[in-house]
Design a protein around this motif. Structure first.
Motif, PDB file in Angstrom:
ATOM      1  N   SER A 126       0.827  -1.212   0.000  1.00 52.20           N
ATOM      2  CA  SER A 126       0.000   0.000   0.000  1.00 52.20           C
ATOM      3  C   SER A 126       0.857   1.256   0.000  1.00 52.20           C
ATOM      4  O   SER A 126       0.475   2.273  -0.595  1.00 52.20           O
ATOM      5  CB  SER A 126      -0.977  -0.014   1.176  1.00 52.20           C
ATOM      6  OG  SER A 126      -0.303  -0.165   2.402  1.00 52.20           O
ATOM      7  N   ALA A 155      -5.704   8.195  -1.278  1.00 49.69           N
ATOM      8  CA  ALA A 155      -6.514   8.072  -0.054  1.00 49.69           C
ATOM      9  C   ALA A 155      -6.811   6.609   0.260  1.00 49.69           C
ATOM     10  O   ALA A 155      -6.703   6.177   1.415  1.00 49.69           O
ATOM     11  CB  ALA A 155      -7.814   8.861  -0.214  1.00 49.69           C
ATOM     12  N   GLY A 156      -7.171   5.826  -0.761  1.00 46.66           N
ATOM     13  CA  GLY A 156      -7.448   4.406  -0.536  1.00 46.66           C
ATOM     14  C   GLY A 156      -6.220   3.649  -0.065  1.00 46.66           C
ATOM     15  O   GLY A 156      -6.296   2.811   0.844  1.00 46.66           O
ATOM     16  N   MET A 158      -3.677   4.962   1.505  1.00 46.94           N
ATOM     17  CA  MET A 158      -3.403   5.401   2.874  1.00 46.94           C
ATOM     18  C   MET A 158      -4.275   4.648   3.870  1.00 46.94           C
ATOM     19  O   MET A 158      -3.791   4.186   4.909  1.00 46.94           O
ATOM     20  CB  MET A 158      -3.680   6.901   3.017  1.00 46.94           C
ATOM     21  CG  MET A 158      -2.514   7.783   2.789  1.00 46.94           C
ATOM     22  SD  MET A 158      -2.973   9.440   3.328  1.00 46.94           S
ATOM     23  CE  MET A 158      -2.116  10.382   2.115  1.00 46.94           C
ATOM     24  N   LEU A 159      -5.561   4.530   3.556  1.00 47.74           N
ATOM     25  CA  LEU A 159      -6.465   3.808   4.455  1.00 47.74           C
ATOM     26  C   LEU A 159      -6.062   2.345   4.580  1.00 47.74           C
ATOM     27  O   LEU A 159      -6.106   1.767   5.670  1.00 47.74           O
ATOM     28  CB  LEU A 159      -7.906   3.923   3.954  1.00 47.74           C
ATOM     29  CG  LEU A 159      -8.545   5.290   4.111  1.00 47.74           C
ATOM     30  CD1 LEU A 159      -9.896   5.338   3.414  1.00 47.74           C
ATOM     31  CD2 LEU A 159      -8.677   5.666   5.575  1.00 47.74           C
ATOM     32  N   TRP A 160      -5.687   1.744   3.456  1.00 49.47           N
ATOM     33  CA  TRP A 160      -5.247   0.350   3.462  1.00 49.47           C
ATOM     34  C   TRP A 160      -3.998   0.210   4.342  1.00 49.47           C
ATOM     35  O   TRP A 160      -3.884  -0.705   5.150  1.00 49.47           O
ATOM     36  CB  TRP A 160      -4.968  -0.086   2.036  1.00 49.47           C
ATOM     37  CG  TRP A 160      -4.647  -1.529   1.837  1.00 49.47           C
ATOM     38  CD1 TRP A 160      -4.614  -2.535   2.770  1.00 49.47           C
ATOM     39  CD2 TRP A 160      -4.314  -2.149   0.601  1.00 49.47           C
ATOM     40  NE1 TRP A 160      -4.282  -3.732   2.187  1.00 49.47           N
ATOM     41  CE2 TRP A 160      -4.095  -3.518   0.855  1.00 49.47           C
ATOM     42  CE3 TRP A 160      -4.175  -1.677  -0.697  1.00 49.47           C
ATOM     43  CZ2 TRP A 160      -3.735  -4.411  -0.144  1.00 49.47           C
ATOM     44  CZ3 TRP A 160      -3.823  -2.572  -1.689  1.00 49.47           C
ATOM     45  CH2 TRP A 160      -3.611  -3.919  -1.416  1.00 49.47           C
ATOM     46  N   CYS A 161      -3.066   1.143   4.178  1.00 49.75           N
ATOM     47  CA  CYS A 161      -1.828   1.100   4.959  1.00 49.75           C
ATOM     48  C   CYS A 161      -2.131   1.307   6.449  1.00 49.75           C
ATOM     49  O   CYS A 161      -1.608   0.584   7.298  1.00 49.75           O
ATOM     50  CB  CYS A 161      -0.856   2.165   4.438  1.00 49.75           C
ATOM     51  SG  CYS A 161       0.860   1.868   4.874  1.00 49.75           S
ATOM     52  N   LEU A 162      -2.985   2.291   6.752  1.00 56.15           N
ATOM     53  CA  LEU A 162      -3.345   2.540   8.148  1.00 56.15           C
ATOM     54  C   LEU A 162      -4.090   1.357   8.763  1.00 56.15           C
ATOM     55  O   LEU A 162      -3.945   1.076   9.954  1.00 56.15           O
ATOM     56  CB  LEU A 162      -4.207   3.803   8.255  1.00 56.15           C
ATOM     57  CG  LEU A 162      -3.458   5.123   8.062  1.00 56.15           C
ATOM     58  CD1 LEU A 162      -4.437   6.256   7.799  1.00 56.15           C
ATOM     59  CD2 LEU A 162      -2.572   5.428   9.253  1.00 56.15           C
ATOM     60  N   GLY A 163      -4.881   0.657   7.969  1.00 59.80           N
ATOM     61  CA  GLY A 163      -5.604  -0.507   8.455  1.00 59.80           C
ATOM     62  C   GLY A 163      -4.759  -1.763   8.505  1.00 59.80           C
ATOM     63  O   GLY A 163      -5.222  -2.812   8.952  1.00 59.80           O
TER      64      GLY A 163
END
Length: 188
Positions: A126, A155-156, A158-163
């Protein structure tokens, strides 16, 4: 690239379930199994992000629970990671992208983690997607540059990485600093 792709599949998937699970892997597989069997999942920061558990539970649901199916998610991302330099041909050049794919294919460290159920490979994958989105937004082909789709991909990713893993905060800080510096240079 076709040969690299085939070798990536072979090296990431052959005997994927043969190795004994480590302690970390056993925790990830157990809680993924509980999620798949009973819908029982409670996030704890000790186990990093929730995406790994949900995708592994989905793998169990689709293919049954085994050591092999537990490791499908990182192995699949590993194959895709080996092929990602194709996306960077504009900046790496034809031979640079090919060499990067070969080096990603034969990297013993990456291959180890791509055959290991942990959050490292999803976080790396990600993060590379974030870099690609930034590059395409800032310096992609003229007809694709500055399009909203790259911000959505950023953004997607980033969210994947944060999750996936807490190291996402470091990736975002580094990429954000570079983009801010780039913006400041452009302004002045």
């Amino acid at each position: 690239y076709f040969a690299i792709f085939v070798l990536a599949i072979v090296t990431r998937f052959v005997n994927l379930g043969a190795r004994v699970m480590s302690h970390d892997e056993s925790l990830h597989t157990y809680y993924s199994w509980r999620l798949e069997q009973f819908g029982d999942y409670q996030h704890t920061p000790l186990m990093h992000g929730p995406i790994l558990f949900h995708i592994t539970a989905l793998s169990y649901f689709l293919f049954g629970d085994s050591d092999f199916t537990a490791r499908i998610y990182p192995a699949l991302l590993g194959v895709l990671l080996v092929m990602m330099p194709i996306l960077f041909r504009r900046w790496l050049g034809r031979w640079g992208a090919l060499l990067a794919s070969v080096l990603l294919l034969i990297s013993p460290l990456l291959m180890y983690y791509e055959r290991y159920i942990r959050e490292d490979i999803p976080a790396i994958f990600s993060a590379v997607l974030m870099v690609y989105a930034i590059f395409m937004y800032v310096d992609g082909p003229e007809h694709l540059r500055r399009k909203a789709r790259w911000l959505y991909l950023l953004a997607g990713a980033m969210l994947w990485c944060l999750g996936s893993k807490e190291s996402a905060f470091i990736y975002i800080a580094i990429f954000g600093s570079i983009v801010t510096l780039y913006w400041l240079v452009r302004v002045f």
